[in-house]
Design a protein around this motif. Sequence first.
Motif, PDB file in Angstrom:
ATOM      1  N   SER A 129      -9.494  -6.105  10.478  1.00  0.00           N
ATOM      2  CA  SER A 129      -9.786  -7.540  10.421  1.00  0.00           C
ATOM      3  C   SER A 129      -8.591  -8.356  10.921  1.00  0.00           C
ATOM      4  CB  SER A 129     -10.190  -7.955   9.002  1.00  0.00           C
ATOM      5  OG  SER A 129      -9.112  -7.880   8.096  1.00  0.00           O
ATOM      6  N   CYS A 130      -7.390  -7.914  10.621  1.00  0.00           N
ATOM      7  CA  CYS A 130      -6.195  -8.594  11.134  1.00  0.00           C
ATOM      8  C   CYS A 130      -6.138  -8.493  12.654  1.00  0.00           C
ATOM      9  CB  CYS A 130      -4.931  -7.985  10.521  1.00  0.00           C
ATOM     10  SG  CYS A 130      -4.659  -8.432   8.802  1.00  0.00           S
ATOM     11  N   ARG A 131      -6.406  -7.295  13.178  1.00  0.00           N
ATOM     12  CA  ARG A 131      -6.383  -7.089  14.630  1.00  0.00           C
ATOM     13  C   ARG A 131      -7.367  -8.024  15.323  1.00  0.00           C
ATOM     14  NH1 ARG A 131      -9.167  -5.486  18.397  1.00  0.00           N
ATOM     15  NH2 ARG A 131     -10.853  -4.726  17.086  1.00  0.00           N
ATOM     16  N   LYS A 132      -8.542  -8.174  14.737  1.00  0.00           N
ATOM     17  CA  LYS A 132      -9.585  -9.029  15.312  1.00  0.00           C
ATOM     18  C   LYS A 132      -9.074 -10.461  15.515  1.00  0.00           C
ATOM     19  CE  LYS A 132     -14.227 -10.745  14.378  1.00  0.00           C
ATOM     20  NZ  LYS A 132     -15.356 -10.718  13.447  1.00  0.00           N
ATOM     21  N   PHE A 133      -8.216 -10.923  14.612  1.00  0.00           N
ATOM     22  CA  PHE A 133      -7.708 -12.292  14.686  1.00  0.00           C
ATOM     23  C   PHE A 133      -6.253 -12.357  15.150  1.00  0.00           C
ATOM     24  CE2 PHE A 133     -11.317 -12.552  11.775  1.00  0.00           C
ATOM     25  CZ  PHE A 133     -12.050 -13.539  12.420  1.00  0.00           C
ATOM     26  N   ASP A 154      -8.787  -4.359  -1.148  1.00  0.00           N
ATOM     27  CA  ASP A 154     -10.049  -5.071  -1.337  1.00  0.00           C
ATOM     28  C   ASP A 154     -10.071  -6.431  -0.641  1.00  0.00           C
ATOM     29  OD1 ASP A 154      -8.452  -6.566  -3.034  1.00  0.00           O
ATOM     30  OD2 ASP A 154      -9.596  -6.136  -4.836  1.00  0.00           O
ATOM     31  N   CYS A 155      -9.342  -6.559   0.474  1.00  0.00           N
ATOM     32  CA  CYS A 155      -9.316  -7.815   1.218  1.00  0.00           C
ATOM     33  C   CYS A 155      -9.503  -7.569   2.704  1.00  0.00           C
ATOM     34  CB  CYS A 155      -7.970  -8.525   1.030  1.00  0.00           C
ATOM     35  SG  CYS A 155      -7.717  -9.158  -0.617  1.00  0.00           S
ATOM     36  N   ILE A 181      -7.734   0.039   3.590  1.00  0.00           N
ATOM     37  CA  ILE A 181      -6.591  -0.541   4.294  1.00  0.00           C
ATOM     38  C   ILE A 181      -6.879  -0.612   5.791  1.00  0.00           C
ATOM     39  CG2 ILE A 181      -5.197   1.546   4.622  1.00  0.00           C
ATOM     40  CD1 ILE A 181      -2.761  -0.306   3.910  1.00  0.00           C
ATOM     41  N   PHE A 182      -7.630   0.351   6.309  1.00  0.00           N
ATOM     42  CA  PHE A 182      -8.006   0.278   7.723  1.00  0.00           C
ATOM     43  C   PHE A 182      -8.942  -0.898   7.979  1.00  0.00           C
ATOM     44  CE2 PHE A 182      -6.657   4.811   7.782  1.00  0.00           C
ATOM     45  CZ  PHE A 182      -5.668   4.659   8.739  1.00  0.00           C
ATOM     46  N   GLU A 183      -9.798  -1.236   7.009  1.00  0.00           N
ATOM     47  CA  GLU A 183     -10.648  -2.420   7.151  1.00  0.00           C
ATOM     48  C   GLU A 183      -9.797  -3.690   7.203  1.00  0.00           C
ATOM     49  OE1 GLU A 183     -13.234  -1.925   3.801  1.00  0.00           O
ATOM     50  OE2 GLU A 183     -14.549  -0.542   4.867  1.00  0.00           O
ATOM     51  N   LEU A 184      -8.770  -3.756   6.354  1.00  0.00           N
ATOM     52  CA  LEU A 184      -7.852  -4.909   6.398  1.00  0.00           C
ATOM     53  C   LEU A 184      -7.150  -4.963   7.747  1.00  0.00           C
ATOM     54  CD1 LEU A 184      -6.234  -7.298   5.238  1.00  0.00           C
ATOM     55  CD2 LEU A 184      -4.659  -5.609   4.259  1.00  0.00           C
ATOM     56  N   ALA A 192       0.854  -1.192   0.000  1.00  0.00           N
ATOM     57  CA  ALA A 192       0.000   0.000   0.000  1.00  0.00           C
ATOM     58  C   ALA A 192       0.884   1.233   0.000  1.00  0.00           C
ATOM     59  CB  ALA A 192      -0.902   0.007   1.231  1.00  0.00           C
ATOM     60  N   THR A 193       0.375   2.301  -0.564  1.00  0.00           N
ATOM     61  CA  THR A 193       1.139   3.552  -0.590  1.00  0.00           C
ATOM     62  C   THR A 193       0.429   4.667   0.161  1.00  0.00           C
ATOM     63  OG1 THR A 193       0.112   4.126  -2.701  1.00  0.00           O
ATOM     64  CG2 THR A 193       2.266   3.056  -2.775  1.00  0.00           C
TER      65      THR A 193
END
Length: 182
Positions: A23-27, A72-73, A17-20, A10-11
Amino acid sequence: MSELAVITTATNFDKHIFELFESCRKFRIVPITVGFEGRLLNGHVENKILVQKVLPDIAKRYPITMYVDAFDCIIVDTAEAIVEEFKAIDAPIVFGAERYCFPQGREDLFPPSPTPYRFLNAGGFIGFTDHLIQFFNVMNPESWDRGITDQKFTQDFYFHNVHMIKLDYHCRIFQTMVNADN
């Protein structure tokens, strides 16, 4: 310590990107983000060049690496569950599969699929890190024409190396959304 590294490129920071990241933080996954050098990347080809450059350092700590597109992930399970699904597919490298073939006109080159998800999507992949290093060394994204999509180069490699790559036909790791509702 998890055996899985999750990397993205990402640039700039935007809501996707905050959604990604959320989601990473959640897991409890800490994504490794490359590309924040203050300049815009020239599309997906340059993303793959950055991934290739960081893989040798990642290999020192993580035996398995997953790449996801930052914009988009999202992550929907734990690192342990992702690794379990990856190992169950039984391939050194797994790419996401999608219902829509891009670039168009290559549909007949792909083998049949047990699901509607039949075509390689280069935006998400997971593999044993040492195999990904070999994959990128052979693919050599530095040599790619910047006017051609990384998807075409990746598909060409797949067609000649089906023993090395499998597609996630059942969307156990990657769920592509293009035409998913059709």
